[in-house]
Enzyme design. Structure first.
Site, mmCIF file in Angstrom:
data_model
loop_
_atom_site.group_PDB
_atom_site.id
_atom_site.type_symbol
_atom_site.label_atom_id
_atom_site.label_comp_id
_atom_site.label_asym_id
_atom_site.label_seq_id
_atom_site.Cartn_x
_atom_site.Cartn_y
_atom_site.Cartn_z
ATOM 1 N N ASN A 82 11.636 -49.185 69.930
ATOM 2 C CA ASN A 82 11.709 -49.625 68.536
ATOM 3 C C ASN A 82 12.829 -48.869 67.834
ATOM 4 O O ASN A 82 13.104 -47.725 68.125
ATOM 5 C CB ASN A 82 10.389 -49.356 67.809
ATOM 6 C CG ASN A 82 9.261 -50.168 68.376
ATOM 7 O OD1 ASN A 82 9.457 -51.311 68.772
ATOM 8 N ND2 ASN A 82 8.087 -49.579 68.443
ATOM 9 N N LYS A 133 23.072 -43.641 59.848
ATOM 10 C CA LYS A 133 23.089 -45.073 59.559
ATOM 11 C C LYS A 133 23.293 -45.213 58.050
ATOM 12 O O LYS A 133 22.397 -44.902 57.271
ATOM 13 C CB LYS A 133 21.750 -45.658 60.005
ATOM 14 C CG LYS A 133 21.643 -47.133 59.924
ATOM 15 C CD LYS A 133 20.313 -47.550 60.543
ATOM 16 C CE LYS A 133 20.083 -49.027 60.378
ATOM 17 N NZ LYS A 133 18.834 -49.431 61.022
#
Length: 151
Positions: free
Chosen positions: A22, A29
């Protein structure tokens, strides 16, 4: 937002060594959903993350990205496909991981050493295993190959 003097390593790898399927496993980010958000990222290290070390992540905004170090991230150490970001004195190295060439969109001058198939001259100072700790006043200390990293 400003990110400085920080470390991101092994994102996507669980403490027992298994890989989490996941999530996308990026180090830093910096966006999403094509929303322009300006950021400052300086004196930070992305080490051995499961995808990109530093990524614009669909953020078309302007980011100031300076004095960062990115080593052995699985895909790219630096990944920018859009925006008007400014890159200064960043270093990208590969020692044990084969990945893609870095991609930067914006203003990237010759103070940067991005990965384009070979390590630049600064990379020799960053070879070795990662170590980190905190000083008594809470400052992060990062070592590579037993040598303290100063960005």
């Amino acid at each position: 937002m400003t990110i400085e003097d920080s470390l991101s390593y092994d994102n996507g790898t669980l403490s027992d060594g298994t890989v989490n399927s996941n999530g996308d496993r990026n180090g830093y980010k910096l966006g999403g959903d094509d929303i322009a958000v300006n950021h400052v990222v300086r004196r930070s290290i992305a080490f051995h993350n499961g995808k990109h070390g530093f990524t614009y992540n669909s953020n078309p905004g302007s980011m100031a990205v300076s004095n960062n170090l990115s080593i052995d991230n699985a895909t790219r150490n630096y990944s920018w496909d859009a925006g008007t970001s400014v890159f200064r004195t960043n270093t990208s190295c590969r020692f044990n991981v084969t990945g893609s060439n870095d991609k930067t969109t914006g203003d990237a001058d010759t103070t940067n050493q991005f990965w384009t198939g070979t390590n630049g001259s600064r990379c020799s100072a960053y070879a070795g295993n990662l170590g980190w700790s905190y000083t008594s006043d809470g400052k992060l200390v990062v070592t590579l190959g037993g040598k303290q990293v100063t960005l």
